[in-house]
Structure formats: structure tokens, C-alpha cells
Write an enzyme that holds these catalytic residues in place. Structure first.
Site, PDB file in Angstrom:
ATOM      1  N   HIS A 157      -2.893   7.225   2.334  1.00 47.19           N
ATOM      2  CA  HIS A 157      -3.372   5.814   1.890  1.00 47.19           C
ATOM      3  C   HIS A 157      -4.988   5.645   2.359  1.00 47.19           C
ATOM      4  CE1 HIS A 157      -3.952   1.695   1.040  1.00 47.19           C
ATOM      5  NE2 HIS A 157      -3.723   1.345   2.151  1.00 47.19           N
ATOM      6  N   ASN A 169     -10.268  -0.159   0.084  1.00 51.01           N
ATOM      7  CA  ASN A 169      -8.646   0.060   0.182  1.00 51.01           C
ATOM      8  C   ASN A 169      -8.234  -0.680  -1.121  1.00 51.01           C
ATOM      9  OD1 ASN A 169      -6.053  -0.292   0.477  1.00 51.01           O
ATOM     10  ND2 ASN A 169      -6.286  -1.239   2.637  1.00 51.01           N
ATOM     11  N   CYS A 204       0.848  -1.294  -0.140  1.00 50.46           N
ATOM     12  CA  CYS A 204      -0.017   0.013  -0.137  1.00 50.46           C
ATOM     13  C   CYS A 204       0.794   1.254   0.043  1.00 50.46           C
ATOM     14  CB  CYS A 204      -0.889  -0.073   1.324  1.00 50.46           C
ATOM     15  SG  CYS A 204      -2.028  -1.463   1.218  1.00 50.46           S
TER      16      CYS A 204
HETATM   17  O1  UT7 Z   1      -3.597  -1.261   3.521  1.00 54.08           O
HETATM   18  C1  UT7 Z   1      -2.797  -1.685   4.482  1.00 54.08           C
HETATM   19  C2  UT7 Z   1      -3.372  -1.002   5.674  1.00 54.08           C
HETATM   20  N1  UT7 Z   1      -4.334  -1.617   6.223  1.00 54.08           N
HETATM   21  C3  UT7 Z   1      -4.856  -1.227   7.245  1.00 54.08           C
HETATM   22  O2  UT7 Z   1      -4.902   0.023   7.715  1.00 54.08           O
HETATM   23  C4  UT7 Z   1      -5.995  -1.963   8.231  1.00 54.08           C
HETATM   24  C5  UT7 Z   1      -5.778  -1.415   9.742  1.00 54.08           C
HETATM   25  N2  UT7 Z   1      -6.713  -2.012  10.623  1.00 54.08           N
HETATM   26  C6  UT7 Z   1      -7.920  -1.728  10.541  1.00 54.08           C
HETATM   27  O3  UT7 Z   1      -8.497  -0.870   9.687  1.00 54.08           O
HETATM   28  C7  UT7 Z   1      -8.908  -2.403  11.677  1.00 54.08           C
HETATM   29  O4  UT7 Z   1      -8.063  -3.033  12.595  1.00 54.08           O
HETATM   30  C8  UT7 Z   1     -10.012  -3.332  11.061  1.00 54.08           C
HETATM   31  C9  UT7 Z   1     -11.152  -2.657  10.195  1.00 54.08           C
HETATM   32  C10 UT7 Z   1      -9.439  -4.529  10.099  1.00 54.08           C
HETATM   33  C11 UT7 Z   1     -10.736  -4.036  12.115  1.00 54.08           C
HETATM   34  O5  UT7 Z   1     -11.401  -2.873  13.148  1.00 54.08           O
HETATM   35  P1  UT7 Z   1     -11.134  -3.304  14.656  1.00 54.08           P
HETATM   36  O6  UT7 Z   1     -12.076  -2.049  15.179  1.00 54.08           O
HETATM   37  O7  UT7 Z   1      -9.868  -3.446  14.942  1.00 54.08           O
HETATM   38  O8  UT7 Z   1     -11.915  -4.603  14.935  1.00 54.08           O
HETATM   39  P2  UT7 Z   1     -11.469  -5.915  15.631  1.00 54.08           P
HETATM   40  O9  UT7 Z   1     -10.622  -6.711  14.570  1.00 54.08           O
HETATM   41  O10 UT7 Z   1     -11.126  -5.452  16.871  1.00 54.08           O
HETATM   42  O11 UT7 Z   1     -12.812  -6.643  15.504  1.00 54.08           O
HETATM   43  C12 UT7 Z   1     -13.965  -6.433  16.416  1.00 54.08           C
HETATM   44  C13 UT7 Z   1     -15.132  -7.330  16.231  1.00 54.08           C
HETATM   45  C14 UT7 Z   1     -14.464  -8.627  16.339  1.00 54.08           C
HETATM   46  O12 UT7 Z   1     -15.677  -9.382  17.004  1.00 54.08           O
HETATM   47  P3  UT7 Z   1     -15.628  -9.850  18.794  1.00 54.08           P
HETATM   48  O13 UT7 Z   1     -14.431 -10.751  18.767  1.00 54.08           O
HETATM   49  O14 UT7 Z   1     -15.242  -8.427  19.425  1.00 54.08           O
HETATM   50  O15 UT7 Z   1     -16.800 -10.656  18.996  1.00 54.08           O
HETATM   51  C15 UT7 Z   1     -14.627  -9.380  15.162  1.00 54.08           C
HETATM   52  O16 UT7 Z   1     -14.962 -10.729  15.103  1.00 54.08           O
HETATM   53  O17 UT7 Z   1     -15.546  -7.306  15.075  1.00 54.08           O
HETATM   54  C16 UT7 Z   1     -15.843  -8.551  14.312  1.00 54.08           C
HETATM   55  N3  UT7 Z   1     -15.660  -8.255  12.947  1.00 54.08           N
HETATM   56  C17 UT7 Z   1     -16.821  -8.012  12.020  1.00 54.08           C
HETATM   57  N4  UT7 Z   1     -17.999  -7.950  12.327  1.00 54.08           N
HETATM   58  C18 UT7 Z   1     -18.674  -7.855  11.067  1.00 54.08           C
HETATM   59  C19 UT7 Z   1     -14.501  -8.386  12.386  1.00 54.08           C
HETATM   60  N5  UT7 Z   1     -14.920  -8.101  10.808  1.00 54.08           N
HETATM   61  C20 UT7 Z   1     -16.130  -8.053  10.684  1.00 54.08           C
HETATM   62  C21 UT7 Z   1     -16.878  -7.838   9.667  1.00 54.08           C
HETATM   63  N6  UT7 Z   1     -18.299  -7.899  10.000  1.00 54.08           N
HETATM   64  N7  UT7 Z   1     -16.576  -7.648   8.360  1.00 54.08           N
END
Ligand code: UT7
Length: 333
Positions: free
Chosen positions: A260, A290, A127
Site C-alpha cells: 500500500h 495515498n 487501505c
Molecule cells: O493509509 C493508511 C495508512 N496510513 C499511514 O500509513 C500513515 C502512517 N503515518 C505516517 O505516515 C506518519 O506518521 C505521518 C506522515 C502522518 C507523520 O510523520 P511523523 O514523522 O510521524 O510526524 P509527526 O506526526 O511526529 O510530526 C512531526 C512534526 C510536528 O511538529 P512538532 O510537534 O514536532 O513541532 C507536526 O506538527 O511535523 C509537524 N507536521 C507538519 N509540518 C509541516 C505535521 N504535519 C505537517 C505538515 N507540514 N503537513
């Protein structure tokens, strides 16, 4: 007199198939993968993304974007003497997507003499690829190794997504953006700052490779989202400040921040750290998702064509992604 490089034209291309979060959620539900528009919008700011048709490659998307950038610059393909393509989803293992794209441009040109023989290569910085490629093209123009470059970010990330993993497959999209960068007596690119730290390879990668006629390991993207999030927020501020310092400028000199486009929360946090009002933050992640190396030139072209960004504005472009890689390019349009 010092030699600079300057953007002479921008272009971009999105494949026609557009999926809203609701469209994607419905497709994923058929695979027993649960997600929702509410979750995706709240956690990422993404509302829609484009996916390329199965027979469309990164070079096809890059070709369309490059043609538009050439048209905007008032240049023909024969006037290009360097092609750099930033991509992590190349058409083939080799040759480079840049060579494939070069041939497409040569075939579409009435006079292919220039472009058919010019150097063409890919940059792999995920990225951060576009800021890496722009910085390399700038250096080559400054030294006189090139006079007029096509710098392209092109991706078909839909090909490397695991559609059973809701933590990643809702985040990415396909597309391409391009600029024509040419030698100039006036800047142009003011400064750039590139970094990588390979100790973080495992937090965002496609670990598979091709060996002995087989794919060894997984050919699909895997990411520790929270680890990437934490690193991204810190390094984007650092890269912006280092670039401003090299150019003897301050936060207040930035007219537009084009980070990005991965997650609106990371982007807004970076703007706040740089004390920029959110009105100076260019946002296309909502419509494109993205698109990795394509996200910055896509956002740049959309904002130039809408009239938001104008000639003479000072832009901070910032990339961050797998590697771990990060960097920034500060420029006057
Ligand atoms: O391009 C390279 C750069 N990449 C990035 O910049 C990505 C950086 N990271 C992020 O943008 C975020 O960490 C994410 C968007 C990937 C995830 O967001 P988050 O606020 O860190 O969520 P999380 O991973 O802590 O997940 C929270 C909850 C989990 O459920 P529990 O364990 O709390 O019950 C996940 O299972 O959200 C759940 N979850 C979803 N629920 C519905 C994860 N993905 C999904 C989904 N739909 N698509």
C-alpha cells in the site's frame, strides 16, 4: 484438476487535476495552514497527488480503470460475472458503488447481458480494501461461484479530508485501479492472508454517520499517524511471511513488492525486513499520494504498462489501513 484465478489484465485512472506539494502548500497557505514540499517529501516521499473534480465520484474513476483493464485482458463487459469494488468513499450510503459501476459498464457495452445481472458488491477495508477484494474474488473463482471478475479499488479521498489539518490533508489523493481476474488451470494467485483488529478503530477513521437526515459526528478523516506507522511496519512483515509460508515460498521468490502506497518510509522498512533490495519495491506514492484502496492496483497497472513488471513475475501485494486491517496476496502474473 485444481482451479486457480489469474490476473488477465490491469487498468487504472487518475483524475486530470494534479497538485504538486508546492501547489497544495500554496492552497493551504490561503487557509493559514502551513506546510512545505520539504516536510512532505522528507516524512512521506509524496511529491504530487490528483484530486477529482467536484462532480466526479468513485464509480466514475473506477469505470475508467475497469474499461482499461477489460481492454488489456481482451475481454468485453458482457464476459464479466462478478464485480467487487473496494472503496471507503462510496458514491452513496447505498446502493454499493459496485452496482453503480455495473450499470455504467452495462450502458457502455454493446452486449450487456452478462454484466447486467452479475453479483456486484463493495468491500470496506479502507487501505487494505484491494487485497481483501482480490482475495474474496480469488476464493469465489476457486469454488466456481465466478469465472471472470472485475476487482476494482476506487477512491475520492479528497472528499473526506480536513484541509485545516496539515497532519492528514497532505497525504491523500484520488484515483482508481482495476484488474480482470479469471479462472485458470495454472496459478495465478498463490496465497493470501487477511487480518483485522477492531480495537484500533479510533486511530484512523471518519467517525461520522448519517442519521435522521443529518450527519452525526465528523465526516472528515482523523488519524494518529504515529500509531498507524508503528502498527503498519510490524503487520506488513507478518502478513508477507504468512503468505509466503502458505505458498511454500521464501523472500527470495518475490520479484516485486507492491505495498500500500502510504509512506515511503513504511514501504522501505517492509522491503528491508523481507531482505529485498529497494530495486524490487514498486513506488508510486511519490506521484499519487495515498489513494487508499486504489493505491495497489494503481501501482500494479503503472508498473505493468511501463514494462517493469512482466508476465510470469511473482508479486507480493500488501495492504494496511483503518480498521485496523491488513493483509497480503502473493501471485504470479
Ligand atoms: O493509509 C493508511 C495508512 N496510513 C499511514 O500509513 C500513515 C502512517 N503515518 C505516517 O505516515 C506518519 O506518521 C505521518 C506522515 C502522518 C507523520 O510523520 P511523523 O514523522 O510521524 O510526524 P509527526 O506526526 O511526529 O510530526 C512531526 C512534526 C510536528 O511538529 P512538532 O510537534 O514536532 O513541532 C507536526 O506538527 O511535523 C509537524 N507536521 C507538519 N509540518 C509541516 C505535521 N504535519 C505537517 C505538515 N507540514 N503537513
Amino acid at each position: 484438476m485444481r482451479r486457480y484465478s489469474r490476473i488477465a489484465g490491469t487498468g487504472s485512472y487518475l483524475p486530470p487535476r494534479r497538485l504538486t506539494n508546492a501547489d497544495l502548500a500554496a492552497e493551504l497557505a490561503a487557509r493559514d495552514v502551513e506546510t512545505s514540499d520539504d516536510w512532505i517529501v522528507e516524512r512521506t516521499g509524496i511529491r504530487a497527488r490528483h484530486f477529482a473534480a467536484p462532480d466526479v465520484c468513485s464509480s466514475d474513476l473506477g469505470f475508467e480503470a475497469a474499461k482499461k483493464a477489460l481492454q488489456a485482458a481482451g475481454r468485453s463487459a458482457s464476459e464479466i460475472d462478478l464485480i467487487i469494488v473496494a472503496t471507503s468513499t462510496p458514491d452513496m450510503v447505498f446502493p454499493s458503488t459496485a452496482c453503480i459501476l455495473q450499470h455504467k459498464l452495462a450502458q457502455s457495452s454493446d452486449d450487456a447481458r452478462g454484466i447486467a445481472g452479475c453479483p456486484a458488491f463493495d468491500v470496506q477495508a479502507v487501505c487494505s480494501g484491494f487485497v481483501y477484494a482480490l482475495s474474496v474474488a480469488d476464493a469465489m473463482i476457486q469454488t466456481g461461484a465466478a469465472n471472470r471478475a472485475l476487482v476494482i479499488g476506487a477512491e475520492v479521498f479528497s472528499r473526506i479530508l480536513d484541509f485545516t489539518d496539515r497532519t492528514t490533508c497532505v497525504l491523500f489523493g484520488d484515483g482508481a485501479g482495476a484488474v480482470v481476474l479469471e479462472a485458470s488451470d495454472t496459478p495465478g494467485i498463490l496465497a493470501s492472508d487477511l487480518h483485522a483488529d477492531g480495537k484500533h478503530v479510533g486511530i484512523l477513521c471518519v467517525p461520522g454517520n448519517v442519521s435522521g437526515g443529518q450527519v452525526i459526528g465528523s465526516p472528515l478523516l482523523t488519524m494518529d499517524g504515529q500509531a498507524v506507522f508503528k502498527l503498519a511496519v510490524g503487520v506488513l512483515e507478518d502478513a508477507a511471511r504468512a503468505t509466503l509460508a502458505k505458498a511454500n515460498l521464501t523472500d527470495a521468490d518475490i520479484d516485486w513488492l507492491i505495498p500500500h502506497q502510504a509512506n515511503i518510509r513504511i514501504m522501505q522498512s517492509t522491503a528491508k525486513k523481507l531482505k529485498l533490495p529497494l530495486s524490487k519495491l514498486i513506488v508510486t506514492v511519490d506521484q499519487h499520494g495515498n489513494t487508499s484502496a486504489a493505491s495497489i492496483p494503481l501501482a500494479l497497472d503503472a508498473s505493468v504498462r511501463s514494462g517493469k513488471i512482466k508476465t510470469g513475475d511473482t508479486l507480493m501485494l500488501e495492504g494496511v489501513g483503518g480498521g485496523f486491517t491488513w493483509g497480503a496476496v502473493l501471485l504470479t502474473l
